[in-house]
Enzyme design. Structure first.
Site, PDB file in Angstrom:
ATOM      1  N   ASN A 112       0.856  -1.181   0.000  1.00  0.00           N
ATOM      2  CA  ASN A 112       0.000   0.000   0.000  1.00  0.00           C
ATOM      3  C   ASN A 112       0.895   1.235   0.000  1.00  0.00           C
ATOM      4  O   ASN A 112       2.045   1.176   0.458  1.00  0.00           O
ATOM      5  CB  ASN A 112      -0.885   0.010   1.244  1.00  0.00           C
ATOM      6  N   HIS A 114       0.723   5.231   1.395  1.00  0.00           N
ATOM      7  CA  HIS A 114      -0.055   6.080   2.297  1.00  0.00           C
ATOM      8  C   HIS A 114       0.574   7.479   2.309  1.00  0.00           C
ATOM      9  O   HIS A 114       1.800   7.603   2.412  1.00  0.00           O
ATOM     10  CB  HIS A 114      -0.066   5.489   3.708  1.00  0.00           C
ATOM     11  N   SER A 141       4.584   6.966   2.375  1.00  0.00           N
ATOM     12  CA  SER A 141       5.206   5.704   2.805  1.00  0.00           C
ATOM     13  C   SER A 141       4.663   4.548   1.982  1.00  0.00           C
ATOM     14  O   SER A 141       3.448   4.450   1.768  1.00  0.00           O
ATOM     15  CB  SER A 141       4.858   5.419   4.273  1.00  0.00           C
ATOM     16  N   ASP A 150      -2.925   0.770   7.983  1.00  0.00           N
ATOM     17  CA  ASP A 150      -1.774   1.679   7.801  1.00  0.00           C
ATOM     18  C   ASP A 150      -0.639   1.396   8.787  1.00  0.00           C
ATOM     19  O   ASP A 150       0.125   2.312   9.142  1.00  0.00           O
ATOM     20  CB  ASP A 150      -2.212   3.151   7.935  1.00  0.00           C
TER      21      ASP A 150
HETATM   22  C1  GAR Z   1      -2.382   8.863  -2.948  1.00  0.00           C
HETATM   23  O1  GAR Z   1      -1.895  10.076  -2.451  1.00  0.00           O
HETATM   24  C2  GAR Z   1      -2.258   7.780  -1.910  1.00  0.00           C
HETATM   25  O2  GAR Z   1      -1.176   7.948  -1.066  1.00  0.00           O
HETATM   26  C3  GAR Z   1      -3.557   7.922  -1.170  1.00  0.00           C
HETATM   27  O3  GAR Z   1      -4.508   8.231  -2.137  1.00  0.00           O
HETATM   28  C4  GAR Z   1      -3.890   8.940  -3.203  1.00  0.00           C
HETATM   29  C5  GAR Z   1      -4.288   8.266  -4.478  1.00  0.00           C
HETATM   30  O4  GAR Z   1      -3.840   8.989  -5.572  1.00  0.00           O
HETATM   31  N1  GAR Z   1      -3.886   6.724  -0.463  1.00  0.00           N
HETATM   32  C6  GAR Z   1      -4.535   6.709   0.687  1.00  0.00           C
HETATM   33  O5  GAR Z   1      -4.934   7.704   1.244  1.00  0.00           O
HETATM   34  C7  GAR Z   1      -4.769   5.322   1.250  1.00  0.00           C
HETATM   35  N2  GAR Z   1      -5.229   5.389   2.583  1.00  0.00           N
HETATM   36  P1  GAR Z   1      -3.908   8.332  -7.020  1.00  0.00           P
HETATM   37  O6  GAR Z   1      -5.305   7.729  -7.192  1.00  0.00           O
HETATM   38  O7  GAR Z   1      -3.690   9.488  -7.952  1.00  0.00           O
HETATM   39  O8  GAR Z   1      -2.832   7.292  -7.119  1.00  0.00           O
END
Ligand code: GAR
Length: 216
Positions: A112, A114, A141, A150
């Site tokens: 994942n 985060h 991360s 997480d």
């Molecule tokens: C990213 O910033 C990722 O870190 C976050 O969602 C965004 C997705 O962006 N993930 C979380 O918050 C998971 N808990 P993307 O769809 O453009 O890759």
């Protein structure tokens, strides 16, 4: 001459899919010996679906809202992953909480990303919370997924400065630049056999990783 083995990925998204694109481009550009076997979205409105199609990727929607229970969603997600032949599950902006049983099933085979320097700011609204706390640095991360949200072992972090006048949007954009570097890198470490989870602990290049690697 044998071709290098290529790691098949299932990339699971809920939203824009920019991390999925970064990983797919790293695969297609030959930077990492992996291929996106399937992109799975948990909702038909995910913006990343069109991007995945533009990249010529196989896309499947597993519509969480239309499935009666979280268990039914997870069963459908599992079936889609297995049918794709993927050996590594890459959660990339996937905004659902998976059950401990699902996490256990993919222990060591699910990553994942985060948007915080874990263990700081698990959960939602990480950029707003980092700004409110007056942090001077923030980041993202990449971690193995375990049954605790997480909280799986972190492998690589990308750090960014918090700048005067930052808004959550500006900070988020800076963090995402790092995400697009660090996520393909970790997938590449697994694809090349450099990174493994051994008894719940990440090993990189034959050594236990006591602390996450930090870049930026
Ligand atoms: C990213 O910033 C990722 O870190 C976050 O969602 C965004 C997705 O962006 N993930 C979380 O918050 C998971 N808990 P993307 O769809 O453009 O890759």
């Amino acid at each position: 001459m044998n071709a290098a083995p290529v790691l098949a990925l299932a990339v699971v998204i809920s939203g824009r899919g920019s991390n999925m694109v970064a990983i797919a481009r790293a695969c297609q550009g030959g930077q990492i010996p992996a291929r996106v076997a399937r992109v799975i979205a948990d909702r038909p409105g995910a913006g990343g679906i069109a991007l995945a199609q533009q990249l010529g990727l196989d896309v499947q929607v597993v519509p969480a809202r239309e499935l009666a229970t979280p268990a039914a969603f997870e069963a459908a997600l599992h079936a889609s992953i297995e049918a794709s032949g993927a050996r590594l599950v890459v959660l990339a902006g996937f905004m659902r909480i998976l059950s401990p049983e699902f996490a256990q099933r993919y222990a060591g085979r699910m990553l994942n990303i985060h948007p915080s320097l874990l263990p700081k700011y698990p959960g939602l609204h990480t950029h707003e919370r980092a700004l409110a706390a007056g942090e001077q640095e923030h980041g993202a991360s990449v971690h193995f997924v375990t049954s605790e949200l997480d909280a799986g072992p972190v492998v690589l972090q990308g750090r960014v400065p918090v700048l005067p006048g930052d808004t959550a949007e500006r900070l988020s954009a800076r963090v995402q630049e790092q995400e697009h570097i660090i996520y393909p890198k970790v997938v590449g470490w697994i694809a090349t056999g450099r990174l493994k989870l051994v008894d719940g602990q990440p090993w990189l290049d034959g050594h236990p990783l006591g602390q996450p690697v930090v870049t930026g």
